[in-house]
Scaffold this active site. Structure first.
Site, PDB file in Angstrom:
ATOM      1  N   HIS A 246      -1.270   5.443  -3.060  1.00  0.00           N
ATOM      2  CA  HIS A 246      -1.490   6.898  -3.742  1.00  0.00           C
ATOM      3  C   HIS A 246       0.192   7.382  -4.897  1.00  0.00           C
ATOM      4  O   HIS A 246       0.981   6.996  -4.145  1.00  0.00           O
ATOM      5  CB  HIS A 246      -1.118   8.319  -2.845  1.00  0.00           C
ATOM      6  CG  HIS A 246      -1.221  10.079  -2.903  1.00  0.00           C
ATOM      7  ND1 HIS A 246      -0.689  10.769  -3.349  1.00  0.00           N
ATOM      8  CD2 HIS A 246      -3.110  10.558  -3.432  1.00  0.00           C
ATOM      9  CE1 HIS A 246      -1.492  11.716  -3.623  1.00  0.00           C
ATOM     10  NE2 HIS A 246      -2.355  11.869  -3.383  1.00  0.00           N
ATOM     11  N   GLU A 302      -9.886   8.798  -1.471  1.00  0.00           N
ATOM     12  CA  GLU A 302     -11.455   8.826  -1.878  1.00  0.00           C
ATOM     13  C   GLU A 302     -11.959   7.983  -1.268  1.00  0.00           C
ATOM     14  O   GLU A 302     -13.136   7.457  -1.134  1.00  0.00           O
ATOM     15  CB  GLU A 302     -11.034   8.635  -3.194  1.00  0.00           C
ATOM     16  CG  GLU A 302     -10.100   9.055  -4.064  1.00  0.00           C
ATOM     17  CD  GLU A 302     -11.026  10.278  -4.792  1.00  0.00           C
ATOM     18  OE1 GLU A 302     -12.121  10.988  -4.090  1.00  0.00           O
ATOM     19  OE2 GLU A 302     -10.976  11.000  -5.775  1.00  0.00           O
TER      20      GLU A 302
HETATM   21  N1  ACO Z   1      -4.955  -1.387  -5.365  1.00  0.00           N
HETATM   22  C1  ACO Z   1      -4.402  -2.569  -5.374  1.00  0.00           C
HETATM   23  N2  ACO Z   1      -2.574  -1.988  -5.962  1.00  0.00           N
HETATM   24  C2  ACO Z   1      -2.261  -0.971  -6.062  1.00  0.00           C
HETATM   25  C3  ACO Z   1      -2.854   0.125  -5.625  1.00  0.00           C
HETATM   26  C4  ACO Z   1      -3.901   0.002  -5.722  1.00  0.00           C
HETATM   27  N3  ACO Z   1      -5.271   0.936  -4.739  1.00  0.00           N
HETATM   28  N4  ACO Z   1      -2.125   0.827  -6.109  1.00  0.00           N
HETATM   29  C5  ACO Z   1      -0.727   0.990  -6.225  1.00  0.00           C
HETATM   30  N5  ACO Z   1      -1.210  -0.523  -6.528  1.00  0.00           N
HETATM   31  C6  ACO Z   1      -0.185  -1.115  -7.603  1.00  0.00           C
HETATM   32  C7  ACO Z   1       0.123  -0.710  -8.829  1.00  0.00           C
HETATM   33  O1  ACO Z   1      -0.471  -2.155  -9.205  1.00  0.00           O
HETATM   34  C8  ACO Z   1       1.278  -1.363  -8.799  1.00  0.00           C
HETATM   35  O2  ACO Z   1       1.642  -2.868  -8.442  1.00  0.00           O
HETATM   36  P1  ACO Z   1       2.928  -2.863  -9.983  1.00  0.00           P
HETATM   37  O3  ACO Z   1       4.597  -1.946 -10.155  1.00  0.00           O
HETATM   38  O4  ACO Z   1       2.935  -5.004  -9.716  1.00  0.00           O
HETATM   39  O5  ACO Z   1       2.156  -3.225 -11.728  1.00  0.00           O
HETATM   40  C9  ACO Z   1       1.963  -0.305  -7.574  1.00  0.00           C
HETATM   41  O6  ACO Z   1       1.134  -0.786  -6.494  1.00  0.00           O
HETATM   42  C10 ACO Z   1       2.524   1.098  -7.785  1.00  0.00           C
HETATM   43  O7  ACO Z   1       1.663   1.646  -8.545  1.00  0.00           O
HETATM   44  P2  ACO Z   1       1.719   3.290  -9.276  1.00  0.00           P
HETATM   45  O8  ACO Z   1       0.739   2.359 -10.640  1.00  0.00           O
HETATM   46  O9  ACO Z   1       3.269   2.894  -9.401  1.00  0.00           O
HETATM   47  O10 ACO Z   1       1.511   4.491  -8.598  1.00  0.00           O
HETATM   48  P3  ACO Z   1       0.699   5.699  -9.130  1.00  0.00           P
HETATM   49  O11 ACO Z   1       1.463   5.734  -8.087  1.00  0.00           O
HETATM   50  O12 ACO Z   1       0.839   5.819 -10.756  1.00  0.00           O
HETATM   51  O13 ACO Z   1      -0.559   5.234  -8.773  1.00  0.00           O
HETATM   52  C11 ACO Z   1      -2.409   5.151  -7.681  1.00  0.00           C
HETATM   53  C12 ACO Z   1      -1.674   5.866  -7.703  1.00  0.00           C
HETATM   54  C13 ACO Z   1      -2.976   6.252  -8.994  1.00  0.00           C
HETATM   55  C14 ACO Z   1      -3.720   5.898  -6.797  1.00  0.00           C
HETATM   56  C15 ACO Z   1      -2.853   4.294  -7.738  1.00  0.00           C
HETATM   57  O14 ACO Z   1      -2.444   3.624  -6.083  1.00  0.00           O
HETATM   58  C16 ACO Z   1      -3.938   3.809  -7.915  1.00  0.00           C
HETATM   59  O15 ACO Z   1      -4.290   3.274  -8.577  1.00  0.00           O
HETATM   60  N6  ACO Z   1      -5.143   3.447  -6.484  1.00  0.00           N
HETATM   61  C17 ACO Z   1      -6.610   2.748  -6.229  1.00  0.00           C
HETATM   62  C18 ACO Z   1      -7.385   4.795  -7.283  1.00  0.00           C
HETATM   63  C19 ACO Z   1      -7.218   5.528  -5.759  1.00  0.00           C
HETATM   64  O16 ACO Z   1      -7.937   5.428  -5.264  1.00  0.00           O
HETATM   65  N7  ACO Z   1      -7.086   6.301  -7.086  1.00  0.00           N
HETATM   66  C20 ACO Z   1      -7.480   8.219  -6.206  1.00  0.00           C
HETATM   67  C21 ACO Z   1      -6.207   8.228  -5.578  1.00  0.00           C
HETATM   68  S1  ACO Z   1      -6.619  10.001  -4.772  1.00  0.00           S
HETATM   69  C22 ACO Z   1      -6.452  10.899  -6.082  1.00  0.00           C
HETATM   70  O17 ACO Z   1      -6.604  11.239  -7.026  1.00  0.00           O
HETATM   71  C23 ACO Z   1      -7.626  12.470  -5.552  1.00  0.00           C
END
Ligand code: ACO
Length: 359
Positions: A246, A302
């Site tokens: 998140h 989620e």
């Molecule tokens: N699985 C694997 N790796 C992840 C995940 C995940 N679920 N979440 C974050 N990471 C990794 C990213 O790949 C990134 O790695 P990198 O720096 O090597 O590229 C690092 O952790 C940081 O991630 P960000 O993209 O900076 O995180 P951000 O704050 O932008 O994203 C998000 C948050 C979009 C929710 C992300 O955690 C994600 O994609 N999760 C999976 C999708 C999901 O569950 N979405 C629902 C969110 S809740 C809602 O909106 C209601």
């Protein structure tokens, strides 16, 4: 410049506060555990709308008017364009909602709140070759939605579980969809336009589009012994594990616990499914921690949304619509707050493209 506007404050709001370090969500002065499972969706809509509509009725009046709005929306659905069924559920909800006139009044707001509650079960039934069912305006939004989905009166436990879900997701600070709704509201385009912006933002898998893929992941894993191997391979392919991570929370999303508790209270839940989910959750957290020990990635809303909505009988394609059913309340309140207290939102971008050659 902050990539993704991380840490940038762009509005003051009285609606909700997300404390990412403490894992705490406050909605208009009440913590999530004070309202989830304790207040009805209609009561929380009233809480969010208070001060933003001059003619806002008391909770019972609001419940009646929302029921009447569902009946009005259903009359419109009788002329449903069957081509909508060729789109995904969230695309078809957006296309349907786009037919509403814009306005800033309570009637427009209630029609927008009613739309996903009526349209989603109707769409599910049409896809299954069944007739859409008319709403019962005397019921609360959650009980009526389940009745329109299944064709029978929802038992009190199931209606309470959906009510808890709608309350849990009704607002959450400046999520991407809410920010989009506020931007559109700031142009004075009207509530329908703001809600359409919210729906479009919610659709993406990094936001409200994640719970359907959570079910796909659980189905692909199939059994607890396969969890580690499956997720290790997915991460090695560069995929994200849906339902984890998140932008704001650095601890467990408090909504995950509220929904897990609602799922456990639900009679008729599938213990084997829950056991698989718990193993997948534990394994995912361990794998994510091993990969990025410095960035805490925890369970988000989620993951248990997917399990709860599945147990309530919604197909995975409809999950984002059900999320929208709750979050529309937040989008509308934010749009009204933006109009009341904000200005046109118009940030700037730093140009890094080629410079024109001098004439
Ligand atoms: N699985 C694997 N790796 C992840 C995940 C995940 N679920 N979440 C974050 N990471 C990794 C990213 O790949 C990134 O790695 P990198 O720096 O090597 O590229 C690092 O952790 C940081 O991630 P960000 O993209 O900076 O995180 P951000 O704050 O932008 O994203 C998000 C948050 C979009 C929710 C992300 O955690 C994600 O994609 N999760 C999976 C999708 C999901 O569950 N979405 C629902 C969110 S809740 C809602 O909106 C209601």
């Amino acid at each position: 410049m902050s990539d993704g506007l991380e840490g940038v404050v762009t509005a003051e709001t009285v609606l909700s506060s997300v404390d990412g370090a403490a894992g705490r969500l406050v909605i208009r002065g009440r913590s999530l555990d004070e309202i989830a499972g304790r207040m009805s969706f209609e009561a929380v809509v009233r809480l969010l709308f208070e001060g933003f509509f001059a003619d806002l009725p008391e909770e019972s009046g609001l419940r009646r008017r929302l029921g009447a709005a569902r009946a009005e929306v259903f009359r419109d659905i009788a002329a449903l364009d069957r081509r909508l069924t060729t789109l995904t559920d969230i695309e078809s909800l957006r296309a349907y909602t786009a037919r509403f006139a814009d306005g800033d009044d309570l009637d427009t707001a209630l029609r927008l709140l009613a739309a996903p509650a009526v349209f989603t079960p109707a769409m599910v039934r049409v896809r299954r070759g069944l007739q859409p069912l008319a709403p019962d305006p005397t019921l609360g939004q959650a009980a009526d939605t389940l009745r329109m989905l299944t064709g029978g009166a929802a038992n009190a436990g199931r209606a309470a579980a959906l009510d808890t879900y709608l309350v849990t997701v009704c607002d959450h600070g400046l999520a991407a969809s809410t920010f989009a709704a506020r931007i559109v509201a700031s142009t004075r385009a009207g509530l329908t336009s703001a809600v359409l912006a919210g729906l479009s933002g919610l659709k993406g898998p990094l936001h409200g589009g994640a719970p359907g893929p959570v079910i796909a992941m659980l189905d692909a894993i199939g059994s607890s012994e396969r969890a580690e191997g499956w997720m290790t391979a997915a991460l090695a392919r560069g995929e994200r594990l849906m339902g984890f991570g998140h932008r704001i929370y650095r601890v467990r999303d408090p909504r995950a616990d509220a929904l897990k508790a609602a799922l456990k209270r639900l009679d008729g839940g599938d213990p084997a499914r829950l056991a698989l989910a718990e193993t997948v959750e534990r394994t995912a957290l361990a794998l994510l921690h091993a990969r990025r020990p410095e960035r805490r990635l925890d369970t988000n809303v989620e993951f248990y949304t997917a399990l709860l909505l599945e147990a309530l009988g919604f197909p995975p394609d409809a999950f984002t619509n059900v999320f929208a059913m709750g979050r529309t309340a937040g989008w509308i309140a934010h749009a009204r707050e933006q109009l009341a207290t904000g200005r046109l939102i118009r940030p700037e971008a730093r140009y890094v493209g080629p410079t024109p050659r001098a004439a």
